[in-house]
Design a protein around this motif. Structure first.
Motif, PDB file in Angstrom:
ATOM      1  N   ALA A   1       0.821  -1.221   0.000  1.00 36.91           N
ATOM      2  CA  ALA A   1       0.000   0.000   0.000  1.00 36.91           C
ATOM      3  C   ALA A   1       0.851   1.265   0.000  1.00 36.91           C
ATOM      4  CB  ALA A   1      -0.932  -0.005   1.205  1.00 36.91           C
ATOM      5  N   PHE A   2       2.002   1.203   0.654  1.00 41.08           N
ATOM      6  CA  PHE A   2       2.887   2.373   0.740  1.00 41.08           C
ATOM      7  C   PHE A   2       4.171   2.105  -0.048  1.00 41.08           C
ATOM      8  CE2 PHE A   2       0.192   2.800   4.488  1.00 41.08           C
ATOM      9  CZ  PHE A   2      -0.135   4.145   4.470  1.00 41.08           C
ATOM     10  N   ARG A   3       4.042   1.857  -1.341  1.00 38.80           N
ATOM     11  CA  ARG A   3       5.211   1.529  -2.173  1.00 38.80           C
ATOM     12  C   ARG A   3       6.244   2.655  -2.196  1.00 38.80           C
ATOM     13  NH1 ARG A   3       1.236  -0.668  -6.162  1.00 38.80           N
ATOM     14  NH2 ARG A   3       1.158  -2.881  -5.663  1.00 38.80           N
ATOM     15  N   GLU A   4       5.773   3.876  -2.163  1.00 34.99           N
ATOM     16  CA  GLU A   4       6.672   5.032  -2.229  1.00 34.99           C
ATOM     17  C   GLU A   4       6.998   5.586  -0.842  1.00 34.99           C
ATOM     18  OE1 GLU A   4       5.008   7.881  -4.918  1.00 34.99           O
ATOM     19  OE2 GLU A   4       4.436   6.322  -6.342  1.00 34.99           O
ATOM     20  N   GLY A   5       6.719   4.818   0.187  1.00 33.68           N
ATOM     21  CA  GLY A   5       7.022   5.254   1.545  1.00 33.68           C
ATOM     22  C   GLY A   5       6.169   6.434   1.963  1.00 33.68           C
ATOM     23  N   GLU A   6       6.801   7.444   2.526  1.00 35.18           N
ATOM     24  CA  GLU A   6       6.077   8.622   3.009  1.00 35.18           C
ATOM     25  C   GLU A   6       5.471   9.440   1.879  1.00 35.18           C
ATOM     26  OE1 GLU A   6       8.743  10.804   5.509  1.00 35.18           O
ATOM     27  OE2 GLU A   6       8.698   9.293   7.083  1.00 35.18           O
ATOM     28  N   ASN A   7       5.943   9.272   0.653  1.00 35.87           N
ATOM     29  CA  ASN A   7       5.456  10.054  -0.494  1.00 35.87           C
ATOM     30  C   ASN A   7       4.269   9.407  -1.202  1.00 35.87           C
ATOM     31  OD1 ASN A   7       7.535  11.897  -0.050  1.00 35.87           O
ATOM     32  ND2 ASN A   7       8.950  10.690  -1.282  1.00 35.87           N
ATOM     33  N   THR A   8       3.767   8.305  -0.685  1.00 36.56           N
ATOM     34  CA  THR A   8       2.651   7.602  -1.309  1.00 36.56           C
ATOM     35  C   THR A   8       1.388   8.446  -1.222  1.00 36.56           C
ATOM     36  OG1 THR A   8       3.599   5.484  -0.680  1.00 36.56           O
ATOM     37  CG2 THR A   8       1.279   5.492  -1.267  1.00 36.56           C
TER      38      THR A   8
END
Length: 129
Positions: free
Chosen positions: A38-45
């Protein structure tokens, strides 16, 4: 705001216990995989539905904190079969190894174990004439 959600889910994943006896079917491992997806881009998702994300987090946090176990305590730690928690964990862990001739379905094992009558106590039916 997405960064805050991501950090909250990471903290939940750290707190969630892993059960090594349940290889491939542990809820903690599944949760970690879902958070990573769900959070593939980490904090930038970018989260498409922040409200649903917050509801999911709150629900998982309540489960992890044993909110419902504390709110609705059980009288006994057994099920309708009379099997204790430890026996259930042993049955479901997969660590019990049986030989080929001893392997039985879970239903058959439980039926034999908790049957009030054994097969020897039941009289044989005589054929009707």
């Amino acid at each position: 705001m997405s960064a805050t959600r991501y950090r909250r889910f990471l903290k939940l994943c750290e707190e969630w216990p892993r059960d090594e006896s349940k290889k491939g079917r542990d809820l903690g491992t599944f949760l970690r995989q879902r958070v990573a997806a769900a959070f593939r881009e980490g904090e930038n998702t970018q989260i498409p539905d922040p409200e649903k994300c917050d509801q999911t987090y709150e629900s998982l946090a309540r489960i992890n904190a044993n909110t419902y176990k504390q709110r609705f305590p059980r009288v006994r730690d057994t099920s309708f079969t009379g099997v204790t928690v430890e026996e259930c964990k042993l049955l479901w862990s997969g660590s019990v190894q049986q030989s080929d001739d001893e392997k039985k379905s879970l239903w058959k094992t439980l039926t034999e174990r908790f049957s009030s009558k054994s097969s020897e106590d039941v009289p044989e039916k005589t054929p009707e004439k």
